[in-house]
Design an enzyme around this catalytic site. Structure first.
Site, PDB file in Angstrom:
ATOM      1  N   GLY A 261       0.934  -1.267   0.210  1.00 23.07           N
ATOM      2  CA  GLY A 261       0.255  -0.002   0.016  1.00 23.07           C
ATOM      3  C   GLY A 261       0.670   1.250   0.180  1.00 23.07           C
TER       4      GLY A 261
ATOM      5  N   LYS B  17      -7.756   3.074 -13.663  1.00 20.09           N
ATOM      6  CA  LYS B  17      -8.991   3.868 -13.146  1.00 20.09           C
ATOM      7  C   LYS B  17      -9.518   3.071 -11.666  1.00 20.09           C
ATOM      8  CE  LYS B  17     -12.914   4.717 -14.121  1.00 20.09           C
ATOM      9  NZ  LYS B  17     -13.273   6.673 -14.008  1.00 20.09           N
TER      10      LYS B  17
ATOM     11  N   HIS C 166      -4.782  -1.808   2.464  1.00 17.31           N
ATOM     12  CA  HIS C 166      -4.167  -2.191   1.645  1.00 17.31           C
ATOM     13  C   HIS C 166      -3.374  -3.042   1.987  1.00 17.31           C
ATOM     14  CE1 HIS C 166      -5.169   1.424  -0.938  1.00 17.31           C
ATOM     15  NE2 HIS C 166      -5.064   1.882  -0.785  1.00 17.31           N
TER      16      HIS C 166
ATOM     17  N   LYS D 281      -3.442  -6.908   3.927  1.00 15.86           N
ATOM     18  CA  LYS D 281      -4.432  -7.989   3.643  1.00 15.86           C
ATOM     19  C   LYS D 281      -4.894  -8.291   5.314  1.00 15.86           C
ATOM     20  CE  LYS D 281      -2.690 -10.095  -0.117  1.00 15.86           C
ATOM     21  NZ  LYS D 281      -2.006 -10.717  -0.903  1.00 15.86           N
TER      22      LYS D 281
ATOM     23  N   GLU E 229      -2.338 -11.653  -8.406  1.00 17.29           N
ATOM     24  CA  GLU E 229      -2.995 -10.998  -7.883  1.00 17.29           C
ATOM     25  C   GLU E 229      -3.737 -10.392  -8.945  1.00 17.29           C
ATOM     26  OE1 GLU E 229      -1.878  -9.389  -4.814  1.00 17.29           O
ATOM     27  OE2 GLU E 229      -0.265 -10.453  -4.007  1.00 17.29           O
TER      28      GLU E 229
ATOM     29  N   ARG F 224       7.157 -14.762  -5.122  1.00 13.46           N
ATOM     30  CA  ARG F 224       7.979 -15.530  -3.585  1.00 13.46           C
ATOM     31  C   ARG F 224       6.328 -16.266  -3.197  1.00 13.46           C
ATOM     32  NH1 ARG F 224       4.823 -12.398  -0.481  1.00 13.46           N
ATOM     33  NH2 ARG F 224       4.795 -10.058  -1.294  1.00 13.46           N
TER      34      ARG F 224
ATOM     35  N   ARG G  70      -4.452 -12.144  10.585  1.00  9.70           N
ATOM     36  CA  ARG G  70      -2.488 -12.417  10.855  1.00  9.70           C
ATOM     37  C   ARG G  70      -3.292 -11.523  12.587  1.00  9.70           C
ATOM     38  NH1 ARG G  70      -0.052  -9.894   5.597  1.00  9.70           N
ATOM     39  NH2 ARG G  70      -1.448 -11.006   3.491  1.00  9.70           N
TER      40      ARG G  70
END
Length: 449
Positions: free
Chosen positions: A165, A201, A235, A237, A275, A292, A338
């Site tokens: 992010g 966009k 941004h 996770k 992603e 990775r 997490r």
């Protein structure tokens, strides 16, 4: 198979890699900073060597020192984990030059995906859909304003390098864009040494869905289904699950095939993740490639029965994949959260001495952690201290396992984000699968305080 492996990382991921090495009979070498002298990964390894002072640029990012230790110990290969040097092409090249195998793709491939701008161009060649936007770096804020008006607001201003992010911001008008350009460019330059910026966009209420791939050195590439990682904060996770509650079999198949095309276009080998952003009509767009092992790889392991670290090691050793696409199962549902050492309201890091640490147990519960009841969380590194992974025969049973496990997770001495995770797990929108990237801002009261 390798006889000895150096893990150029710390915390839970270092221990996770070492666990597979033990299963395969591979000796492990840990490296550590002065702040991590008593860390669990140091105790878990067969050998451990000091790198330097606590700051990462004086320890975990010391390429020459890490390679020197690998040579000294006779380690044939180095696994970088995630973060730190894992996507550093220079490190991979130094390993290659030293005759040490880097567990990951080639330096050339890492470089090709390190720039988001170049990655967009590559995906276009591979016929992989990309988010509408620019594929050239912007000269300055003035050019950004011109391009933004051609595209129409809102737009996403993004740094070409890095992740997490950093250097990324949603912009609504010219004034906001001019202000955001300078600050985000400076952050990108400071963090990644590259201030190149571009525009995309903005897609409203998207899903963040990624495809895990494996590719060997004999030309075989497969996809291991998807993970949905839409629930994010700033941004980053917070909750990941597999499979996605949003995708239908047709879209899942199309995204998997696109990910394989992307990997083949760049000659990718080892484990990697493509992603995508997926809009409300299930149109999907390439976002970036992570060259990775991902933080969230355990949920893929839980639904496929594969050990991704083992697969990485076998590929790097030169073994071909032992299965084809048709052999890869998708069984049940898995969710990962997490655990961060942070204030659950203000979301500031919360370093300190852990005084109690009790993990949930059960046949459907998996814990990945780099700390215990004797550990001290320092301010020098990412505040993620553990991951909680649960599984079930279906999504609802996995959610119930998650709710139960979080209620049995007990940490004292530091603050954690467990209250926020409990709010997610118990929220009606999450249970019903309404997991877009705006979930936290839309539904969580704790995130609004």
């Amino acid at each position: 198979m390798f006889k000895k492996l150096l893990i150029a990382n710390r915390g839970e991921i270092a221990i996770r890699i070492m666990r597979t090495c033990r299963k395969l009979g591979i000796k492990t070498v840990a490296v550590y900073s002065e702040a991590d002298a008593q860390a669990l990964h140091v105790k878990y390894a067969d050998e451990a060597f000091l790198l330097g002072p606590p700051k990462v640029n004086e320890s975990y990012l010391k390429v020459d020192k890490i390679i020197e230790i690998a040579k000294q110990t006779g380690a044939e290969a180095i696994h970088p984990g995630y973060g730190l040097l894992s996507e550093n092409a220079n490190f991979a090249r130094h390993c290659e030059e030293a005759g040490i195998i880097f567990i990951g793709p080639s330096p050339r491939v890492i470089e090709s995906m390190g720039s988001k701008i170049e990655a967009r161009k590559t995906m276009e060649k591979a016929n992989v859909p990309i988010v509408p936007g620019g594929s050239e770096p912007l000269a300055d804020a003035e050019e950004a304003v011109v391009k933004a008006n051609e595209m129409g607001y809102p737009i996403m201003l993004k740094a070409s390098s890095g992740g997490g992010g950093i250097g990324m911001q949603i912009v609504q008008d010219d004034e906001q864009l001019i202000k955001a350009f300078a600050s985000n460019q400076k952050r990108a330059q400071d963090f990644f040494g590259d201030g190149a910026m571009y525009l995309e966009k903005y897609i409203a209420n998207p899903r963040h869905i990624e495809i895990q791939i494996l590719a060997d050195n004999q030309g075989n590439t497969v996809y291991l289904w998807e993970r949905e990682c839409s629930i994010q904060r700033r941004h980053q996770k917070v909750v990941e699950e597999a499979p996605s509650p949003f995708l239908d079999p047709k879209t899942r198949h199309l995204m998997g095939e696109a990910a394989v095309r992307a990997a083949k276009e760049i000659g990718y080998t080892n484990a990697g993740t493509i992603e995508f952003l997926v809009d409300e009509e299930k149109n999907f767009y390439f976002l970036e490639m992570n060259t990775r092992l991902q933080v969230e790889h355990p949920v893929t392991e839980e639904i496929t029965g594969l050990d991704l670290v083992e697969q990485q090691l076998k590929i790097s050793y030169g073994d071909p994949l032992e299965f084809e696409q048709s052999n890869i199962q998708l069984k049940g549902h898995a969710i990962e959260v997490r655990i961060y050492a942070e204030d659950p309201v203000r979301f500031f890091p919360s370093p300190g001495q852990i005084t109690a640490f009790t993990l949930p147990e059960g046949e459907n519960v998996r814990n990945e952690t780099g700390v215990d009841a004797t550990s001290k969380v320092t301010p020098f590194y990412d505040p993620m201290i553990a991951k909680l992974i649960v599984r079930g025969d279906d999504r609802l049973s996995a959610i119930l396992e998650l709710q139960k496990a979080l209620s049995n997770y007990h940490v004292e001495g530091i603050k954690t984000n467990i209250p926020m995770l409990q709010e997610v797990a118990e929220h009606e929108a999450f249970v019903h699968g309404a997991t877009t990237t705006s979930f936290v801002e839309t539904y969580l009261t704790k995130a609004k305080k």
